[in-house]
Design a protein around this motif. Structure first.
Motif: not given
Ligand SMILES: Cc1ncc(COP(=O)(O)O)c(C=O)c1O
Length: 393
Positions: A104, A106, A109, A141, A191, A226, A253
């Protein structure tokens, strides 16, 4: 079961941590989903940027099913050729050196944070050189540590204590960034386009400053791609728009075409920080997910596909910009946010759903993250629905 029955059954047994819309998607093709009652929907959201090739792309589905018929999981005791091929291809395409596999955004990261902190400790032997600067309004996350990294106060609630060691700096504020750097800082994480934060693109001068300061103070640069990565901005990585090469890049994603994957890509000295026993993830590098991911990478390495993606993205932005009540459109490629005049984006989302269009919001904006394979006809059909909603509300 019809939609109503599915929704009742789901809600009776699933924890209510989401405010869901009353739609049960049961099948689809490309940028068109279908609900349990046979109604179709043009999809401008792609499962929040995840179904990068749309619903049930045939090459993707074949690759996934072939892999499932061969071997589905091998564990981190052993190797697998599909995972090896995926890792080699993705590191080559992104011009990075090594990858860590998770499931995922999170988790990707979390890995990035661990690598930045361990590299700092390995090099400086200082347990206080651990702070990571992130940006106000960021989203990284939902784990305790990535919530800490997220620069939005309302996420720092209920689940105390949060992981210490994060400092938040306003995006595009060079002076604040300079002032935040002291002897405790080991990394800057950001980001290129804040997705959940409202589709806000960083300024080039601010990005340049991040990299200059990181070089000057020997800090790791971590780009959370992500949401922006894997062709979303009409380039493989959003970093390409800014001409920079972060030490650590996280992707998730869209990478698996709708299957769970999150990776941490590393460059140079960051590639060899993690050693046996320092990090792990049971499902990381799952062959079925990697088989789907390889189809995504194959599409993105086709210059004709990327050319068409850029043209389609420009067409999408122009169409969105031309809608009534749209004040301005932010974002890059097929990651776009429309600021609206006199109508709440959340109301537009609900009305659009009733008329057969799936769309997202981010803060006050209407957010579009359509599949990269959306057709011009589907763009027009979705825009016609938005036009109707925005004109008549
Ligand atoms: C920039 C960014 N980082 C991290 C995440 C977390 O991803 P996940 O929900 O797959 O853990 C997201 C989710 O929207 C995101 O947009």
């Amino acid at each position: 079961m019809n939609s109503k029955e599915i929704i009742e059954q789901y809600n009776s047994s699933v924890i209510g941590s989401y405010g869901r819309l009353p739609l049960a998607l049961e099948s689809g093709s490309g940028a068109q989903g279908c609900n349990a009652d046979g109604n179709t929907y043009i999809d401008f959201g792609s499962g929040i940027g995840t179904n990068s090739l749309g619903y049930a792309d045939s090459q993707w589905a074949d690759a996934v099913s072939e892999q499932a018929h061969r071997v589905q999981h091998v564990s981190n005791y052993y190797y697998n050729s599909t995972a090896a091929e995926f890792a080699a291809k993705l590191t080559k395409m992104t011009n990075t050196d090594k990858i860590f596999f998770g499931n995922s955004g999170a988790e990707a990261n979390e890995c990035a944070i661990k690598i930045a902190r361990k590299r700092s400790f390995d090099k400086y032997g200082d347990k206080n050189r651990t702070t990571i600067i992130t940006l106000v309004n960021s989203f990284h996350g939902r784990t305790i540590t990535t919530l800490s990294a997220t620069g939005q106060e309302h996420f720092h609630n209920y689940f105390f204590p949060f992981t210490p060691g994060f400092k938040y700096v306003e995006a595009n504020n060079v002076q604040a960034l300079c002032e935040a750097i002291d002897g405790t800082v080991c990394a800057i994480m950001f980001e290129f386009i804040q997705g959940e934060g409202g589709v806000n693109v960083l300024e080039q001068s601010f990005v340049d400053e991040i990299f200059a300061l990181a070089k000057q103070h020997d800090l790791a640069t971590i780009s959370d791609e992500v949401q922006t990565g894997v062709g979303r901005t009409a380039k493989l990585l959003a970093a390409e728009h800014f001409g920079v090469k972060p030490d650590i890049v996280t992707l998730a994603k869209g990478l698996g075409g709708g299957l769970p994957i999150g990776v941490c890509l590393t460059r140079g000295e960051y590639a060899n920080v993690l050693t046996p026993g320092t990090h792990g993830s049971t499902f990381g590098g799952n062959p079925v997910v990697c088989a789907g991911g390889l189809v995504v990478l194959k599409k993105l390495s086709d210059p004709a596909f990327m050319d068409e993606l850029q043209e389609k993205a420009a067409y999408f932005k122009k169409s969105l910009d031309a809608l009534p009540r749209v004040k301005n459109v932010s974002g890059l490629g097929l990651m776009l946010g429309a600021e609206l005049d006199g109508i709440a984006a959340s109301d537009v989302l609900k009305k659009a759903l009733e008329k057969g269009l799936l769309v997202l919001t981010a803060k006050t904006k209407l957010r579009c993250l359509p599949p990269l394979t959306i057709t011009y006809e589907q763009i027009d059909a979705g825009m016609a629905i938005l036009h109707e909603v925005l004109e008549n509300e």
